[in-house]
Design a protein around this motif. Structure first.
Motif, PDB file in Angstrom:
ATOM      1  N   ILE A 120      30.105  37.531  54.572  1.00  0.00           N
ATOM      2  CA  ILE A 120      30.001  38.386  53.392  1.00  0.00           C
ATOM      3  C   ILE A 120      31.346  38.428  52.675  1.00  0.00           C
ATOM      4  O   ILE A 120      32.389  38.655  53.287  1.00  0.00           O
ATOM      5  CB  ILE A 120      29.531  39.793  53.782  1.00  0.00           C
ATOM      6  CG1 ILE A 120      28.071  39.733  54.259  1.00  0.00           C
ATOM      7  CG2 ILE A 120      29.655  40.761  52.601  1.00  0.00           C
ATOM      8  CD1 ILE A 120      27.525  41.042  54.783  1.00  0.00           C
ATOM      9  N   GLY A 121      31.304  38.177  51.376  1.00  0.00           N
ATOM     10  CA  GLY A 121      32.513  38.134  50.563  1.00  0.00           C
ATOM     11  C   GLY A 121      33.000  36.733  50.274  1.00  0.00           C
ATOM     12  O   GLY A 121      33.763  36.524  49.325  1.00  0.00           O
ATOM     13  N   ASP A 122      32.604  35.744  51.086  1.00  0.00           N
ATOM     14  CA  ASP A 122      33.030  34.366  50.846  1.00  0.00           C
ATOM     15  C   ASP A 122      32.490  33.871  49.503  1.00  0.00           C
ATOM     16  O   ASP A 122      31.476  34.358  48.998  1.00  0.00           O
ATOM     17  CB  ASP A 122      32.542  33.444  51.957  1.00  0.00           C
ATOM     18  CG  ASP A 122      33.381  33.555  53.221  1.00  0.00           C
ATOM     19  OD1 ASP A 122      34.374  34.314  53.213  1.00  0.00           O
ATOM     20  OD2 ASP A 122      33.047  32.890  54.215  1.00  0.00           O
ATOM     21  N   ILE A 123      33.180  32.886  48.946  1.00  0.00           N
ATOM     22  CA  ILE A 123      32.832  32.341  47.633  1.00  0.00           C
ATOM     23  C   ILE A 123      32.350  30.900  47.800  1.00  0.00           C
ATOM     24  O   ILE A 123      33.007  30.098  48.467  1.00  0.00           O
ATOM     25  CB  ILE A 123      34.040  32.386  46.678  1.00  0.00           C
ATOM     26  CG1 ILE A 123      34.483  33.845  46.474  1.00  0.00           C
ATOM     27  CG2 ILE A 123      33.698  31.740  45.332  1.00  0.00           C
ATOM     28  CD1 ILE A 123      35.781  33.989  45.704  1.00  0.00           C
ATOM     29  N   VAL A 124      31.213  30.589  47.194  1.00  0.00           N
ATOM     30  CA  VAL A 124      30.642  29.243  47.258  1.00  0.00           C
ATOM     31  C   VAL A 124      30.648  28.639  45.853  1.00  0.00           C
ATOM     32  O   VAL A 124      30.103  29.221  44.914  1.00  0.00           O
ATOM     33  CB  VAL A 124      29.208  29.252  47.811  1.00  0.00           C
ATOM     34  CG1 VAL A 124      28.654  27.837  47.872  1.00  0.00           C
ATOM     35  CG2 VAL A 124      29.167  29.903  49.191  1.00  0.00           C
ATOM     36  N   VAL A 125      31.265  27.474  45.733  1.00  0.00           N
ATOM     37  CA  VAL A 125      31.249  26.698  44.493  1.00  0.00           C
ATOM     38  C   VAL A 125      30.241  25.574  44.684  1.00  0.00           C
ATOM     39  O   VAL A 125      30.333  24.786  45.625  1.00  0.00           O
ATOM     40  CB  VAL A 125      32.643  26.124  44.174  1.00  0.00           C
ATOM     41  CG1 VAL A 125      32.580  25.225  42.943  1.00  0.00           C
ATOM     42  CG2 VAL A 125      33.647  27.256  43.966  1.00  0.00           C
TER      43      VAL A 125
ATOM     44  N   LYS B 157      36.919  22.223  37.820  1.00  0.00           N
ATOM     45  CA  LYS B 157      37.319  23.389  37.039  1.00  0.00           C
ATOM     46  C   LYS B 157      36.969  24.684  37.766  1.00  0.00           C
ATOM     47  O   LYS B 157      37.755  25.639  37.797  1.00  0.00           O
ATOM     48  CB  LYS B 157      36.634  23.359  35.667  1.00  0.00           C
ATOM     49  CG  LYS B 157      37.072  24.485  34.732  1.00  0.00           C
ATOM     50  CD  LYS B 157      36.246  24.505  33.454  1.00  0.00           C
ATOM     51  CE  LYS B 157      36.494  23.301  32.596  1.00  0.00           C
ATOM     52  NZ  LYS B 157      35.802  23.407  31.281  1.00  0.00           N
ATOM     53  N   ALA B 158      35.793  24.726  38.389  1.00  0.00           N
ATOM     54  CA  ALA B 158      35.365  25.915  39.115  1.00  0.00           C
ATOM     55  C   ALA B 158      36.256  26.157  40.334  1.00  0.00           C
ATOM     56  O   ALA B 158      36.671  27.300  40.605  1.00  0.00           O
ATOM     57  CB  ALA B 158      33.905  25.779  39.548  1.00  0.00           C
TER      58      ALA B 158
ATOM     59  N   SER C 149      33.461  38.796  39.683  1.00  0.00           N
ATOM     60  CA  SER C 149      32.831  37.818  38.797  1.00  0.00           C
ATOM     61  C   SER C 149      33.528  37.756  37.445  1.00  0.00           C
ATOM     62  O   SER C 149      33.692  36.670  36.867  1.00  0.00           O
ATOM     63  CB  SER C 149      31.344  38.143  38.622  1.00  0.00           C
ATOM     64  OG  SER C 149      31.174  39.422  38.061  1.00  0.00           O
ATOM     65  N   VAL C 150      33.958  38.895  36.926  1.00  0.00           N
ATOM     66  CA  VAL C 150      34.620  38.920  35.630  1.00  0.00           C
ATOM     67  C   VAL C 150      35.950  38.160  35.678  1.00  0.00           C
ATOM     68  O   VAL C 150      36.256  37.365  34.790  1.00  0.00           O
ATOM     69  CB  VAL C 150      34.839  40.376  35.164  1.00  0.00           C
ATOM     70  CG1 VAL C 150      35.889  40.441  34.048  1.00  0.00           C
ATOM     71  CG2 VAL C 150      33.528  40.970  34.680  1.00  0.00           C
ATOM     72  N   GLU C 151      36.733  38.376  36.734  1.00  0.00           N
ATOM     73  CA  GLU C 151      38.033  37.699  36.823  1.00  0.00           C
ATOM     74  C   GLU C 151      37.848  36.190  36.983  1.00  0.00           C
ATOM     75  O   GLU C 151      38.582  35.407  36.378  1.00  0.00           O
ATOM     76  CB  GLU C 151      38.849  38.266  37.981  1.00  0.00           C
ATOM     77  CG  GLU C 151      39.197  39.741  37.847  1.00  0.00           C
ATOM     78  CD  GLU C 151      40.012  40.071  36.595  1.00  0.00           C
ATOM     79  OE1 GLU C 151      40.628  39.154  36.026  1.00  0.00           O
ATOM     80  OE2 GLU C 151      40.023  41.237  36.192  1.00  0.00           O
ATOM     81  N   ILE C 152      36.880  35.765  37.773  1.00  0.00           N
ATOM     82  CA  ILE C 152      36.633  34.321  37.931  1.00  0.00           C
ATOM     83  C   ILE C 152      36.136  33.713  36.627  1.00  0.00           C
ATOM     84  O   ILE C 152      36.567  32.619  36.220  1.00  0.00           O
ATOM     85  CB  ILE C 152      35.626  34.070  39.074  1.00  0.00           C
ATOM     86  CG1 ILE C 152      36.241  34.458  40.422  1.00  0.00           C
ATOM     87  CG2 ILE C 152      35.199  32.604  39.100  1.00  0.00           C
ATOM     88  CD1 ILE C 152      35.290  34.364  41.599  1.00  0.00           C
ATOM     89  N   ALA C 153      35.245  34.414  35.911  1.00  0.00           N
ATOM     90  CA  ALA C 153      34.731  33.911  34.639  1.00  0.00           C
ATOM     91  C   ALA C 153      35.858  33.708  33.634  1.00  0.00           C
ATOM     92  O   ALA C 153      35.913  32.674  32.940  1.00  0.00           O
ATOM     93  CB  ALA C 153      33.688  34.882  34.080  1.00  0.00           C
ATOM     94  N   LYS C 154      36.780  34.647  33.556  1.00  0.00           N
ATOM     95  CA  LYS C 154      37.897  34.518  32.626  1.00  0.00           C
ATOM     96  C   LYS C 154      38.781  33.325  32.976  1.00  0.00           C
ATOM     97  O   LYS C 154      39.292  32.626  32.095  1.00  0.00           O
ATOM     98  CB  LYS C 154      38.703  35.810  32.568  1.00  0.00           C
ATOM     99  CG  LYS C 154      37.984  36.953  31.863  1.00  0.00           C
ATOM    100  CD  LYS C 154      38.871  38.131  31.580  1.00  0.00           C
ATOM    101  CE  LYS C 154      39.215  38.901  32.823  1.00  0.00           C
ATOM    102  NZ  LYS C 154      39.965  40.143  32.509  1.00  0.00           N
ATOM    103  N   LEU C 155      38.946  33.071  34.280  1.00  0.00           N
ATOM    104  CA  LEU C 155      39.764  31.931  34.695  1.00  0.00           C
ATOM    105  C   LEU C 155      39.073  30.599  34.404  1.00  0.00           C
ATOM    106  O   LEU C 155      39.734  29.607  34.095  1.00  0.00           O
ATOM    107  CB  LEU C 155      40.081  32.045  36.189  1.00  0.00           C
ATOM    108  CG  LEU C 155      41.059  33.171  36.553  1.00  0.00           C
ATOM    109  CD1 LEU C 155      41.094  33.401  38.058  1.00  0.00           C
ATOM    110  CD2 LEU C 155      42.458  32.856  36.042  1.00  0.00           C
ATOM    111  N   ILE C 156      37.753  30.556  34.475  1.00  0.00           N
ATOM    112  CA  ILE C 156      37.022  29.337  34.105  1.00  0.00           C
ATOM    113  C   ILE C 156      37.220  29.040  32.624  1.00  0.00           C
ATOM    114  O   ILE C 156      37.411  27.885  32.217  1.00  0.00           O
ATOM    115  CB  ILE C 156      35.530  29.471  34.453  1.00  0.00           C
ATOM    116  CG1 ILE C 156      35.327  29.402  35.971  1.00  0.00           C
ATOM    117  CG2 ILE C 156      34.715  28.372  33.761  1.00  0.00           C
ATOM    118  CD1 ILE C 156      33.917  29.587  36.413  1.00  0.00           C
ATOM    119  N   LEU C 157      37.214  30.079  31.797  1.00  0.00           N
ATOM    120  CA  LEU C 157      37.430  29.888  30.371  1.00  0.00           C
ATOM    121  C   LEU C 157      38.817  29.334  30.087  1.00  0.00           C
ATOM    122  O   LEU C 157      39.010  28.568  29.141  1.00  0.00           O
ATOM    123  CB  LEU C 157      37.236  31.205  29.616  1.00  0.00           C
ATOM    124  CG  LEU C 157      35.818  31.767  29.593  1.00  0.00           C
ATOM    125  CD1 LEU C 157      35.814  33.145  28.962  1.00  0.00           C
ATOM    126  CD2 LEU C 157      34.902  30.836  28.827  1.00  0.00           C
TER     127      LEU C 157
END
Length: 245
Positions: free
Chosen positions: A86-91, A130-131, A237-245
């Protein structure tokens, strides 16, 4: 480049709306689409709702009306493999619709699919890179304490691999086993990603899916999902989305 960002639930993505400059909101059907810029990058954000049809409908509007150049989905998922916690990130490097089964049609070679026969979609290498870069930057910033809204105890592992999609909230060991037997490469399961990937493939639009593990897709999944949803996912999710942009 114009980016279409999709989340299935308010908690997963709608917090990003506050960062959009020159915000314009339009409604198509039952969905609102929020467009503008973030740090000079064009973005359109939408809440899809649960499931493959909802996700595909949202992605199609982003492509046809807003003419986005890439699709990005960020949200929660249930772990299928024991090494994911729980908490891990999957790309995603691959998105698979695990609830599609056309094996019976293999006995009838004269029956031809007009479009897709294999409901597995590879992520383009540049989208994958990029992700991964965005997630690694997020983790570096997290260690520096740049995100006070995110728990200091949060220290996820990052996994690259296949994500499974089906119109089911998996909440039993039997459900996990059935997916794992057919698709041992799937790391986690959710309800939207591969549908967006299919629409992206139809229009030759690159698609990125990033999932944060909220539960183990077992009998405790409902409680774990709810706890993680309300404690952490919006800011992550918001912080990751901003970094993708």
């Amino acid at each position: 480049m114009k980016t279409g960002i999709i989340g299935a639930m308010h908690e997963e993505i709608l917090l990003l709306k506050k960062d959009i400059q020159r915000l314009k909101t339009e409604q198509f059907g039952s969905r609102e689409f929020h467009s503008g810029t973030i740090d000079g990058k064009e973005v359109v954000m939408a809440l899809s709702g649960w499931g493959k049809v909802a996700a595909a409908s949202t992605a199609t509007t982003l492509i046809n009306h807003y003419q986005v150049d890439q699709l990005v989905f960020i949200g929660l998922a249930g772990s299928i493999q024991a090494q994911l916690h729980i908490g891990d990130i999957v790309v995603a490097n691959q998105l698979i619709q695990h609830d599609v089964d056309l094996s019976r049609l293999e006995h009838f070679p004269e029956v031809k699919s007009p479009f897709w026969k294999d409901f597995s979609f590879k992520v383009l290498p540049q989208s994958e890179d990029k992700a991964l870069q965005a997630v690694e930057t997020f983790l570096a910033n997290l260690k520096k304490g740049d995100y006070p809204a995110i728990s200091k105890e949060y220290a996820p592992q990052v996994h690259l691999g296949a994500i499974g999609t089906g119109d089911q909230f998996i909440a039993s060991k039997d459900g996990k086993m059935r997916i794992n037997e057919r698709f041992p490469q799937i790391l986690c399961t959710e309800m939207e990603g591969a549908a967006i990937a299919q629409v992206g493939a139809d229009y030759q639009i690159p698609c990125t899916v990033i999932r944060v593990i909220s539960d183990k897709a077992d009998e405790q999944a409902h409680d774990a999902f709810a706890e993680f949803l309300f404690e952490n996912i919006s800011n992550i999710s918001v912080e990751i989305a901003k970094l993708i942009l």
